[in-house]
Scaffold this motif. Structure first.
Motif, PDB file in Angstrom:
ATOM      1  N   UNK A 156      -0.673  48.634  -5.257  1.00 19.39           N
ATOM      2  CA  UNK A 156      -0.616  48.975  -3.843  1.00 19.39           C
ATOM      3  C   UNK A 156      -0.591  47.685  -3.027  1.00 19.39           C
ATOM      4  N   UNK A 157       0.039  47.730  -1.892  1.00 19.15           N
ATOM      5  CA  UNK A 157       0.080  46.574  -0.986  1.00 19.15           C
ATOM      6  C   UNK A 157      -1.300  46.385  -0.367  1.00 19.15           C
ATOM      7  N   UNK A 158      -1.781  45.151  -0.382  1.00 20.13           N
ATOM      8  CA  UNK A 158      -3.086  44.801   0.184  1.00 20.13           C
ATOM      9  C   UNK A 158      -2.873  43.709   1.225  1.00 20.13           C
ATOM     10  N   UNK A 159      -3.102  44.052   2.492  1.00 15.72           N
ATOM     11  CA  UNK A 159      -2.929  43.058   3.556  1.00 15.72           C
ATOM     12  C   UNK A 159      -4.268  42.657   4.173  1.00 15.72           C
ATOM     13  N   UNK A 160      -5.344  42.804   3.408  1.00 12.76           N
ATOM     14  CA  UNK A 160      -6.667  42.407   3.898  1.00 12.76           C
ATOM     15  C   UNK A 160      -6.841  40.886   3.825  1.00 12.76           C
ATOM     16  N   UNK A 161      -7.818  40.379   4.501  1.00  7.39           N
ATOM     17  CA  UNK A 161      -8.198  38.956   4.473  1.00  7.39           C
ATOM     18  C   UNK A 161      -7.065  38.031   4.921  1.00  7.39           C
ATOM     19  N   UNK A 162      -6.182  38.524   5.772  1.00  5.90           N
ATOM     20  CA  UNK A 162      -5.123  37.690   6.329  1.00  5.90           C
ATOM     21  C   UNK A 162      -4.029  37.314   5.348  1.00  5.90           C
ATOM     22  N   UNK A 163      -3.944  38.018   4.221  1.00  5.08           N
ATOM     23  CA  UNK A 163      -2.922  37.742   3.211  1.00  5.08           C
ATOM     24  C   UNK A 163      -2.223  39.039   2.850  1.00  5.08           C
ATOM     25  N   UNK A 164      -1.044  38.907   2.261  1.00  4.73           N
ATOM     26  CA  UNK A 164      -0.367  40.065   1.687  1.00  4.73           C
ATOM     27  C   UNK A 164      -0.335  39.852   0.185  1.00  4.73           C
ATOM     28  N   UNK A 165      -0.979  40.770  -0.533  1.00  5.25           N
ATOM     29  CA  UNK A 165      -1.068  40.675  -1.993  1.00  5.25           C
ATOM     30  C   UNK A 165      -0.757  42.039  -2.582  1.00  5.25           C
ATOM     31  N   UNK A 166      -0.661  42.093  -3.905  1.00  5.71           N
ATOM     32  CA  UNK A 166      -0.477  43.356  -4.611  1.00  5.71           C
ATOM     33  C   UNK A 166      -1.768  43.671  -5.353  1.00  5.71           C
ATOM     34  N   UNK A 167      -2.446  44.711  -4.888  1.00  5.36           N
ATOM     35  CA  UNK A 167      -3.678  45.167  -5.534  1.00  5.36           C
ATOM     36  C   UNK A 167      -3.315  45.927  -6.798  1.00  5.36           C
ATOM     37  N   UNK A 168      -4.128  45.750  -7.852  1.00  2.00           N
ATOM     38  CA  UNK A 168      -3.961  46.543  -9.063  1.00  2.00           C
ATOM     39  C   UNK A 168      -5.202  47.388  -9.286  1.00  2.00           C
ATOM     40  N   UNK A 169      -4.951  48.628  -9.701  1.00  4.69           N
ATOM     41  CA  UNK A 169      -6.017  49.600  -9.928  1.00  4.69           C
ATOM     42  C   UNK A 169      -5.792  50.291 -11.259  1.00  4.69           C
ATOM     43  N   UNK A 170      -6.849  50.836 -11.818  1.00  5.59           N
ATOM     44  CA  UNK A 170      -6.726  51.684 -12.996  1.00  5.59           C
ATOM     45  C   UNK A 170      -6.032  52.974 -12.558  1.00  5.59           C
TER      46      UNK A 170
END
Length: 132
Positions: free
Chosen positions: A82-96
C-alpha cells in the motif's frame, strides 16, 4: 489459508505493547534495536500475528539500515502493498496478506536478483530456525 480477523482487544492480548504498536498501528522500531537485524540463523521468518511464512533466511542480507532486510518474500502471494505517505515521505508499505499486520516497507535499492529491499521490523516477525 483463510484470512485472520481479530478485534483490537484480541490483538492486544496476543501481542506485547511494542508488537501491537508496530504490527497493528503501523509503528516502527529504532534502527539496530530489533531482535533480528543482525541474525544469521538459517530458517523461515513467520508473521508475528498469524504465523504465515513470509521470508526465508537465504534472502536476508545486510543492507546497513539496521532492520532485517530481504530481497524477496517466500512468494508474492503472502505480501500486500500500500502507498504510505506518512512522515513527509512516499514509500510502499508491506503487510502480511493473511492478517494485515504491518511489516515495514519495500524499496527499489536492493541487491540482485530482484533489486528490492524489504525493510522489515523484527517485532513483526518470529524466526523459525531450521530443524525446529
Amino acid at each position: 489459508m483463510s484470512n485472520v480477523e481479530k478485534t483490537e482487544q484480541e490483538w492486544k492480548q496476543q501481542l506485547s505493547a511494542e508488537e501491537f504498536s508496530i504490527c497493528r498501528q503501523k509503528g516502527t522500531e529504532r534502527a539496530f534495536s530489533g531482535e533480528y537485524w543482525d541474525t544469521k540463523t538459517p530458517g523461515v521468518y513467520l508473521c508475528k500475528c498469524c504465523g504465515d511464512s513470509l521470508f526465508e533466511s537465504g534472502t536476508k542480507y545486510d543492507s546497513g539500515s539496521g532492520w532485517p532486510s530481504f530481497y524477496q518474500p517466500v512468494s508474492a502471494e503472502v505480501i500486500a502493498e500500500d502507498r504510505d505517505s506518512s512522515h513527509g515521505m512516499v514509500r510502499v508499505e508491506v503487510m502480511c496478506k493473511r492478517c494485515g499486520s504491518h511489516l515495514g516497507h519495500v524499496f527499489n535499492d536492493g541487491p540482485a536478483p530482484t533489486g528490492l529491499r524489504y525493510c522489515i521490523n523484527s517485532a513483526s516477525l518470529t524466526l523459525q530456525a531450521d530443524g525446529e
